[in-house]
Design a protein around this motif. Structure first.
Motif, short mmCIF file in Angstrom:
data_model
loop_
_atom_site.label_atom_id
_atom_site.label_comp_id
_atom_site.label_asym_id
_atom_site.label_seq_id
_atom_site.Cartn_x
_atom_site.Cartn_y
_atom_site.Cartn_z
N MET A 82 13.45 -7.72 -2.67
CA MET A 82 12.65 -6.54 -2.36
C MET A 82 12.05 -5.94 -3.63
SD MET A 82 13.19 -6.34 0.93
CE MET A 82 14.39 -6.92 2.11
N GLN A 83 11.12 -6.62 -4.23
CA GLN A 83 10.47 -6.11 -5.44
C GLN A 83 9.27 -5.28 -5.02
OE1 GLN A 83 9.80 -9.33 -8.28
NE2 GLN A 83 11.45 -10.51 -7.31
N MET A 84 9.56 -4.11 -4.46
CA MET A 84 8.52 -3.34 -3.78
C MET A 84 8.44 -1.92 -4.31
SD MET A 84 8.21 -2.73 0.32
CE MET A 84 6.89 -1.79 1.07
N ASN A 85 7.23 -1.52 -4.68
CA ASN A 85 6.94 -0.12 -4.99
C ASN A 85 6.37 0.53 -3.73
OD1 ASN A 85 7.49 -0.20 -7.89
ND2 ASN A 85 5.68 -1.50 -8.00
N LEU A 86 7.04 1.56 -3.26
CA LEU A 86 6.59 2.26 -2.05
C LEU A 86 6.59 3.76 -2.30
CD1 LEU A 86 5.81 2.43 0.95
CD2 LEU A 86 8.24 2.35 1.51
N GLU A 131 1.43 4.09 -0.08
CA GLU A 131 0.88 3.08 -0.98
C GLU A 131 2.02 2.12 -1.31
OE1 GLU A 131 -0.55 5.05 -4.42
OE2 GLU A 131 -2.33 5.88 -3.44
N ALA A 132 1.75 0.81 -1.24
CA ALA A 132 2.80 -0.16 -1.52
C ALA A 132 2.23 -1.36 -2.24
CB ALA A 132 3.47 -0.62 -0.22
N ASP A 133 3.02 -1.92 -3.17
CA ASP A 133 2.65 -3.18 -3.81
C ASP A 133 3.92 -3.84 -4.32
OD1 ASP A 133 3.01 -2.75 -6.92
OD2 ASP A 133 2.07 -0.92 -6.16
N GLY A 143 -0.66 -2.71 0.06
CA GLY A 143 -1.24 -2.01 1.19
C GLY A 143 -1.33 -0.51 0.98
N ARG A 144 -2.22 0.09 1.73
CA ARG A 144 -2.39 1.54 1.76
C ARG A 144 -2.81 1.94 3.16
NH1 ARG A 144 -3.84 -0.11 -3.17
NH2 ARG A 144 -3.25 1.14 -5.00
N GLY A 145 -2.27 3.05 3.64
CA GLY A 145 -2.66 3.50 4.96
C GLY A 145 -1.60 4.37 5.60
N GLN A 146 -1.65 4.44 6.92
CA GLN A 146 -0.70 5.25 7.67
C GLN A 146 0.60 4.48 7.85
OE1 GLN A 146 -1.80 8.32 8.67
NE2 GLN A 146 0.22 8.93 9.40
N LEU A 188 16.72 0.89 11.77
CA LEU A 188 15.49 1.18 11.03
C LEU A 188 14.34 0.43 11.69
CD1 LEU A 188 13.91 2.14 8.42
CD2 LEU A 188 14.63 -0.03 7.39
N HIS A 189 13.25 1.15 11.95
CA HIS A 189 12.05 0.53 12.50
C HIS A 189 10.84 1.09 11.77
CE1 HIS A 189 8.77 -0.44 15.30
NE2 HIS A 189 9.53 -1.45 15.69
N VAL A 190 9.96 0.20 11.30
CA VAL A 190 8.80 0.65 10.52
C VAL A 190 7.51 0.11 11.13
CG1 VAL A 190 10.21 0.61 8.43
CG2 VAL A 190 8.70 -1.32 8.93
N ASN A 191 6.44 0.80 10.82
CA ASN A 191 5.11 0.30 11.13
C ASN A 191 4.17 0.77 10.01
OD1 ASN A 191 3.03 -0.96 12.67
ND2 ASN A 191 2.34 1.07 13.28
N PHE A 192 3.79 -0.18 9.15
CA PHE A 192 2.87 0.09 8.05
C PHE A 192 1.50 -0.49 8.40
CE2 PHE A 192 7.02 0.03 5.92
CZ PHE A 192 6.95 1.20 5.16
N ASP A 193 0.51 0.37 8.54
CA ASP A 193 -0.85 -0.12 8.74
C ASP A 193 -1.38 -0.72 7.43
OD1 ASP A 193 -0.73 0.83 11.30
OD2 ASP A 193 -1.91 2.64 10.92
#
Length: 252
Positions: A82-86, A131-133, A143-146, A188-193
């Motif tokens: 999980m090398q994720m910036n969120l 914002e995520a990368d 990605g970026r969004g709702q 946990l449940h997610v939805n990233f546009d």
């Protein structure tokens, strides 16, 4: 006539100032003896269940929706799945109005001892612009969004430290110096546009996250706990700034 209205204005202002400076808990809310944690748990649950829109008189804002800006949920950690910036540019947290406090510690007259609350919330909803990368499950994302994040069966323990602030009204108020919350969940449940450029790939990535939510939670846990820290601290600071420590307890 002008003099009379001046006197009326002064009296009215005096009443308003006294009301806000010397505010107390509403009469229908039971006060507890300092250190009586059973009574304090019952009182806090009564407030949460019966005043979901808050009590402005004591600085308690609505618990239905609490908003923040610039909340970092995770930062990339090298050599992990999980090398994720969120980051949430805007974030609204909902669900705290359904919280049940289960245990309390502290709540003594001596503020130096601090206090602790443990409880349960059936679900917490996080909604905002993200914002995520980085990499998620070793797949590159940007990605970026709702975004919507649903945490279910949330258990938490929050510890707070405070110092005494003796004000000109002769009463002691609490200055919150630190709030730290430990949060655990059972779902946990997610939805990233727009998680990826392609909608089908984005949907597949969301499904992958939800299928492996336990691994994802280990990445998100620190940041989400930090967001809960901010929620708890903002609630506490507003209340203790208006409601004195002395007025919170029953005097024997």
């Amino acid at each position: 006539m002008a003099k009379m209205w001046s006197c009326v204005t002064v009296l009215l202002l005096h009443s308003i100032i006294n009301y806000f400076v010397n505010c107390e808990l509403p009469s229908e809310i039971e006060k507890c003896v300092a250190g009586d944690v059973i009574c304090i748990v019952e009182t806090i649950n009564h407030i949460v269940q019966n005043y979901p829109n808050g009590i402005p008189e004591i600085g308690l804002d609505s618990l239905n929706a609490i908003s923040f800006n610039g909340v970092v949920v995770s930062e990339a950690v090298p050599n992990t799945p999980m090398q994720m910036n969120l980051k949430f540019r805007t974030l609204t947290v909902r669900g705290f109005e359904n919280t049940t406090i289960l245990r309390a510690k502290g709540f003594d007259k001596d503020l130096r001892h601090g206090f602790e609350l443990s409880g349960w919330t059936p679900s917490i909803h996080l909604d905002g612009i993200y914002e995520a990368d980085g990499k998620l499950m070793m797949l590159p994302i940007q990605g970026r969004g709702q975004a919507q994040v649903l945490l279910t069966n949330c258990q938490f323990t929050c510890r707070a430290k405070a110092i005494e602030d003796l004000r000109t009204d002769g009463k002691r108020y609490a200055q919150i110096t630190r709030v730290k919350c430990l949060v655990d969940i059972h779902g946990l449940h997610v939805n990233f546009d727009n998680l990826l450029d392609n909608k089908e790939l984005s949907d597949s990535m969301n499904e992958l996250i939800n299928s492996n939510w336990r691994d994802v939670w280990h990445t998100f846990r620190k940041g989400i706990s930090s967001a809960v820290d901010n929620v708890a601290e903002s609630i506490l600071k507003r209340v203790v700034n208006k409601l004195s420590h002395d007025d919170f307890y029953k005097h024997l």
